[in-house]
Write a protein that holds these residues in place. Structure first.
Motif, PDB file in Angstrom:
ATOM      1  N   VAL A  49       0.837  -1.205   0.000  1.00  0.00           N
ATOM      2  CA  VAL A  49       0.000   0.000   0.000  1.00  0.00           C
ATOM      3  C   VAL A  49       0.871   1.253   0.000  1.00  0.00           C
ATOM      4  CG1 VAL A  49      -1.778   1.297   1.226  1.00  0.00           C
ATOM      5  CG2 VAL A  49      -1.875  -1.210   1.191  1.00  0.00           C
ATOM      6  N   GLU A  50       1.890   1.252   0.822  1.00  0.00           N
ATOM      7  CA  GLU A  50       2.784   2.411   0.895  1.00  0.00           C
ATOM      8  C   GLU A  50       3.431   2.693  -0.460  1.00  0.00           C
ATOM      9  OE1 GLU A  50       6.302   4.002   3.857  1.00  0.00           O
ATOM     10  OE2 GLU A  50       6.256   1.867   3.347  1.00  0.00           O
ATOM     11  N   ALA A  51       3.888   1.637  -1.142  1.00  0.00           N
ATOM     12  CA  ALA A  51       4.519   1.810  -2.451  1.00  0.00           C
ATOM     13  C   ALA A  51       3.533   2.369  -3.470  1.00  0.00           C
ATOM     14  CB  ALA A  51       5.083   0.472  -2.933  1.00  0.00           C
ATOM     15  N   CYS A  52       2.298   1.888  -3.433  1.00  0.00           N
ATOM     16  CA  CYS A  52       1.283   2.371  -4.373  1.00  0.00           C
ATOM     17  C   CYS A  52       0.942   3.830  -4.104  1.00  0.00           C
ATOM     18  CB  CYS A  52       0.037   1.504  -4.284  1.00  0.00           C
ATOM     19  SG  CYS A  52       0.261  -0.187  -4.909  1.00  0.00           S
ATOM     20  N   VAL A  53       0.801   4.196  -2.844  1.00  0.00           N
ATOM     21  CA  VAL A  53       0.496   5.575  -2.488  1.00  0.00           C
ATOM     22  C   VAL A  53       1.606   6.509  -2.964  1.00  0.00           C
ATOM     23  CG1 VAL A  53       0.273   7.176  -0.538  1.00  0.00           C
ATOM     24  CG2 VAL A  53      -1.048   5.050  -0.570  1.00  0.00           C
ATOM     25  N   TRP A 113      -0.877   5.569  -7.167  1.00  0.00           N
ATOM     26  CA  TRP A 113      -1.838   4.566  -7.625  1.00  0.00           C
ATOM     27  C   TRP A 113      -2.892   4.368  -6.545  1.00  0.00           C
ATOM     28  CZ3 TRP A 113       2.771   0.869  -8.894  1.00  0.00           C
ATOM     29  CH2 TRP A 113       3.419   1.326 -10.060  1.00  0.00           C
ATOM     30  N   SER A 114      -4.141   4.639  -6.861  1.00  0.00           N
ATOM     31  CA  SER A 114      -5.189   4.592  -5.848  1.00  0.00           C
ATOM     32  C   SER A 114      -6.073   3.358  -6.007  1.00  0.00           C
ATOM     33  CB  SER A 114      -6.052   5.857  -5.910  1.00  0.00           C
ATOM     34  OG  SER A 114      -6.767   5.929  -7.126  1.00  0.00           O
ATOM     35  N   GLY A 115      -6.746   3.013  -4.909  1.00  0.00           N
ATOM     36  CA  GLY A 115      -7.661   1.881  -4.903  1.00  0.00           C
ATOM     37  C   GLY A 115      -7.528   1.017  -3.674  1.00  0.00           C
ATOM     38  N   ILE A 116      -6.349   1.107  -2.978  1.00  0.00           N
ATOM     39  CA  ILE A 116      -6.156   0.320  -1.761  1.00  0.00           C
ATOM     40  C   ILE A 116      -5.652   1.182  -0.606  1.00  0.00           C
ATOM     41  CG2 ILE A 116      -5.800  -1.887  -2.933  1.00  0.00           C
ATOM     42  CD1 ILE A 116      -2.785  -1.480  -2.619  1.00  0.00           C
ATOM     43  N   GLU A 117      -5.699   2.514  -0.764  1.00  0.00           N
ATOM     44  CA  GLU A 117      -5.145   3.392   0.264  1.00  0.00           C
ATOM     45  C   GLU A 117      -5.872   3.293   1.592  1.00  0.00           C
ATOM     46  OE1 GLU A 117      -7.776   5.695  -2.612  1.00  0.00           O
ATOM     47  OE2 GLU A 117      -6.120   4.265  -2.740  1.00  0.00           O
ATOM     48  N   ALA A 118      -7.193   3.001   1.562  1.00  0.00           N
ATOM     49  CA  ALA A 118      -7.943   2.855   2.815  1.00  0.00           C
ATOM     50  C   ALA A 118      -7.608   1.543   3.519  1.00  0.00           C
ATOM     51  CB  ALA A 118      -9.447   2.942   2.560  1.00  0.00           C
ATOM     52  N   LEU A 119      -6.870   0.665   2.846  1.00  0.00           N
ATOM     53  CA  LEU A 119      -6.441  -0.590   3.450  1.00  0.00           C
ATOM     54  C   LEU A 119      -5.048  -0.468   4.050  1.00  0.00           C
ATOM     55  CD1 LEU A 119      -7.737  -3.096   0.740  1.00  0.00           C
ATOM     56  CD2 LEU A 119      -8.858  -2.367   2.844  1.00  0.00           C
ATOM     57  N   SER A 120      -4.605   0.764   4.274  1.00  0.00           N
ATOM     58  CA  SER A 120      -3.327   1.000   4.940  1.00  0.00           C
ATOM     59  C   SER A 120      -3.352   0.396   6.346  1.00  0.00           C
ATOM     60  CB  SER A 120      -3.053   2.501   5.048  1.00  0.00           C
ATOM     61  OG  SER A 120      -2.820   3.078   3.782  1.00  0.00           O
ATOM     62  N   GLY A 121      -2.211  -0.158   6.759  1.00  0.00           N
ATOM     63  CA  GLY A 121      -2.098  -0.673   8.115  1.00  0.00           C
ATOM     64  C   GLY A 121      -2.664  -2.056   8.319  1.00  0.00           C
ATOM     65  N   VAL A 122      -3.316  -2.621   7.303  1.00  0.00           N
ATOM     66  CA  VAL A 122      -3.815  -3.992   7.448  1.00  0.00           C
ATOM     67  C   VAL A 122      -2.610  -4.927   7.485  1.00  0.00           C
ATOM     68  CG1 VAL A 122      -5.126  -5.851   6.345  1.00  0.00           C
ATOM     69  CG2 VAL A 122      -5.995  -3.500   6.302  1.00  0.00           C
ATOM     70  N   PRO A 123      -2.477  -5.754   8.518  1.00  0.00           N
ATOM     71  CA  PRO A 123      -1.302  -6.627   8.619  1.00  0.00           C
ATOM     72  C   PRO A 123      -1.410  -7.830   7.694  1.00  0.00           C
ATOM     73  CG  PRO A 123      -2.776  -7.041  10.437  1.00  0.00           C
ATOM     74  CD  PRO A 123      -3.380  -5.903   9.664  1.00  0.00           C
ATOM     75  N   GLY A 124      -0.299  -8.520   7.530  1.00  0.00           N
ATOM     76  CA  GLY A 124      -0.331  -9.753   6.759  1.00  0.00           C
ATOM     77  C   GLY A 124       0.337  -9.630   5.414  1.00  0.00           C
ATOM     78  N   ARG A 156      -2.286   8.540   5.831  1.00  0.00           N
ATOM     79  CA  ARG A 156      -1.883   8.973   7.172  1.00  0.00           C
ATOM     80  C   ARG A 156      -3.069   8.947   8.133  1.00  0.00           C
ATOM     81  NH1 ARG A 156       1.467  12.661   4.136  1.00  0.00           N
ATOM     82  NH2 ARG A 156      -0.188  14.237   4.185  1.00  0.00           N
ATOM     83  N   THR A 157      -4.241   9.354   7.648  1.00  0.00           N
ATOM     84  CA  THR A 157      -5.427   9.405   8.506  1.00  0.00           C
ATOM     85  C   THR A 157      -5.893   7.999   8.875  1.00  0.00           C
ATOM     86  OG1 THR A 157      -6.106  11.498   7.500  1.00  0.00           O
ATOM     87  CG2 THR A 157      -7.799  10.259   8.678  1.00  0.00           C
ATOM     88  N   VAL A 158      -5.871   7.088   7.923  1.00  0.00           N
ATOM     89  CA  VAL A 158      -6.257   5.704   8.205  1.00  0.00           C
ATOM     90  C   VAL A 158      -5.318   5.090   9.243  1.00  0.00           C
ATOM     91  CG1 VAL A 158      -6.347   3.363   7.241  1.00  0.00           C
ATOM     92  CG2 VAL A 158      -7.442   5.253   6.033  1.00  0.00           C
ATOM     93  N   LEU A 159      -4.024   5.334   9.104  1.00  0.00           N
ATOM     94  CA  LEU A 159      -3.072   4.785  10.070  1.00  0.00           C
ATOM     95  C   LEU A 159      -3.317   5.359  11.464  1.00  0.00           C
ATOM     96  CD1 LEU A 159       0.214   4.743   7.943  1.00  0.00           C
ATOM     97  CD2 LEU A 159      -1.143   2.770   8.699  1.00  0.00           C
ATOM     98  N   ARG A 160      -3.664   6.646  11.544  1.00  0.00           N
ATOM     99  CA  ARG A 160      -3.980   7.248  12.856  1.00  0.00           C
ATOM    100  C   ARG A 160      -5.230   6.615  13.447  1.00  0.00           C
ATOM    101  NH1 ARG A 160      -2.519  12.262  10.390  1.00  0.00           N
ATOM    102  NH2 ARG A 160      -4.734  12.742  10.062  1.00  0.00           N
ATOM    103  N   LEU A 161      -6.256   6.422  12.619  1.00  0.00           N
ATOM    104  CA  LEU A 161      -7.501   5.818  13.102  1.00  0.00           C
ATOM    105  C   LEU A 161      -7.245   4.386  13.588  1.00  0.00           C
ATOM    106  CD1 LEU A 161     -10.125   7.031  10.471  1.00  0.00           C
ATOM    107  CD2 LEU A 161     -10.103   7.573  12.906  1.00  0.00           C
ATOM    108  N   ARG A 162      -6.495   3.619  12.814  1.00  0.00           N
ATOM    109  CA  ARG A 162      -6.217   2.244  13.204  1.00  0.00           C
ATOM    110  C   ARG A 162      -5.415   2.203  14.506  1.00  0.00           C
ATOM    111  NH1 ARG A 162      -7.266  -1.792   9.598  1.00  0.00           N
ATOM    112  NH2 ARG A 162      -5.780  -3.122  10.696  1.00  0.00           N
TER     113      ARG A 162
END
Length: 367
Positions: free
Chosen positions: A88-92, A96-107, A211-217
């Motif tokens: 996700v970090e590399a795409c951001v 490249w958009s489409g998975i940015e809200a999936l930031s911080g998902v482990p695995g 950044r906001t998704v990571l803060r929320l998570r």
């Protein structure tokens, strides 16, 4: 979660060829074995795993050049062992958009289609093009289009019995022309929109959204921190239950209820215009019932289990930040985790008649 016992043997696959070779051999030997990505969504009993664990560690991201790729899109092939958040970090960074809200998902990336990971209004099914799959029914490597994977809420054909190993996944993302200020896809989740100070449907800087998704998570204990026991978890321990609309009406009025997209009930009557056009007479009883997704967190809290709840003498507890997470407070056993999970399931069932289903993969345990 830092619980569970050891495996008899551990093998690491560094490449796709290694993964195919080891998996085919283990399958042929017909002995117990487990395929493991990052392990963040797996809880193993204190007795450990009586067999071989195959670690998926093939990594890499490449752009797939194809005339079939729609204009304004980019197709990526990601190896199954690639860390998801690093992807996700590399795409951001590339816009490249489409998975940015999936930031911080482990695995790892290969696990993503197994349960169709999702968060903050995005799901893998929104962007998954296909997977490369070692199919044990045919003992061949084949490409499976996303449309054939029966992707749903935290489920897929793989999770429901399609035997084999994901070797890589192909994603179809949106390419931003403005590399200096790339924009996200439309914000699709109310809590995220509020945190960004926008309304649902707006677009924002893709980097600010990450950044906001990571803060929320992090505020919910969903970003690993070795010093914070609230993060010693497998994330959300229960899926949000899906029930019929009829059953949902029996719950308290303030219970969160979200219509599940899909087959909508047909109108109760057929209009004269439709009949004249040749439409069949509709029979109301034949219409499919609308399905409703409930909030597992709401059900848990309203059944009397609050944040930080712990059974007497247990090393496991509900997170102090999020009631969906069961955490290791530093000295938990896998048995402690399973016992607390069973207690939560029992309380919710007694109070509301809803049976919660665990989200993690459990080995040698019942919840």
């Amino acid at each position: 979660m830092r619980v569970g016992g050891p495996a008899d043997e551990v093998i690491t696959a560094e490449t796709s060829d290694d993964l195919v070779r080891h998996a085919s051999r283990l399958w042929a030997e017909d002995e117990p074995w487990m395929l493991l990505g990052g392990g963040s969504n797996t809880v193993v009993s204190d007795d450990g795993f009586p067999g071989t664990v195959l670690l998926v560690r093939n990594t890499g991201i490449e752009v797939v050049e194809s005339d079939a790729t729609p204009a304004g899109r980019v197709r990526l092939r990601v190896q199954a062992g690639h860390d998801w958040d690093q992807l996700v970090e590399a795409c951001v960074e590339r816009g490249w958009s489409g998975i940015e809200a999936l930031s911080g998902v482990p695995g790892r990336a290969g696990a993503a289609p197994v349960q169709n990971i999702g968060a903050y209004g995005q799901e893998l099914s929104d962007v998954l093009h296909s997977i490369t799959f070692l199919d044990f029914a045919s003992d061949e490597v084949r490409r499976i289009p996303a449309a054939e994977l029966a992707l749903g809420y935290r489920t897929s054909a793989i999770k429901e019995g399609l035997a084999g190993v994901v070797l890589s996944i192909d994603l179809l993302l949106w390419a931003n022309e403005d590399r200096n200020n790339p924009m996200s896809g439309p914000v699709a989740y109310g809590q995220l929109a509020d945190a960004l100070g926008v309304t649902v449907g707006d677009r924002v800087s893709i980097r600010e959204l990450r950044r906001t998704v990571l803060r929320l998570r992090a505020s919910k204990g969903m970003v690993l921190d070795a010093d914070d026991h609230d993060t010693w978890s497998s994330g959300s321990f229960f899926t949000n239950p899906i029930v019929t609309e009829h059953f949902a009406r029996s719950l308290p009025l303030d219970a969160p209820k979200f219509p599940v997209p899909g087959a909508e009930p047909a109108p109760a009557v057929t209009s004269l215009e439709d009949l004249a056009a040749g439409a069949p007479l509709r029979i109301p009883d034949a219409a499919p019932e609308r399905m409703i997704k409930l909030s597992a967190a709401w059900l848990i809290e309203r059944s009397g289990i609050s944040r930080g709840y712990r059974l007497p003498g247990s090393g496991a507890a509900v997170s102090s930040k999020h009631t969906l997470a069961i955490t290791n407070r530093g000295a938990s056993s896998a048995a402690d985790v399973a016992e607390l999970a069973r207690f939560i399931v029992q309380r919710v069932q007694q109070e509301f008649g809803v049976v919660l289903a665990p989200e993690p993969n459990l080995y040698g345990l019942e919840a």
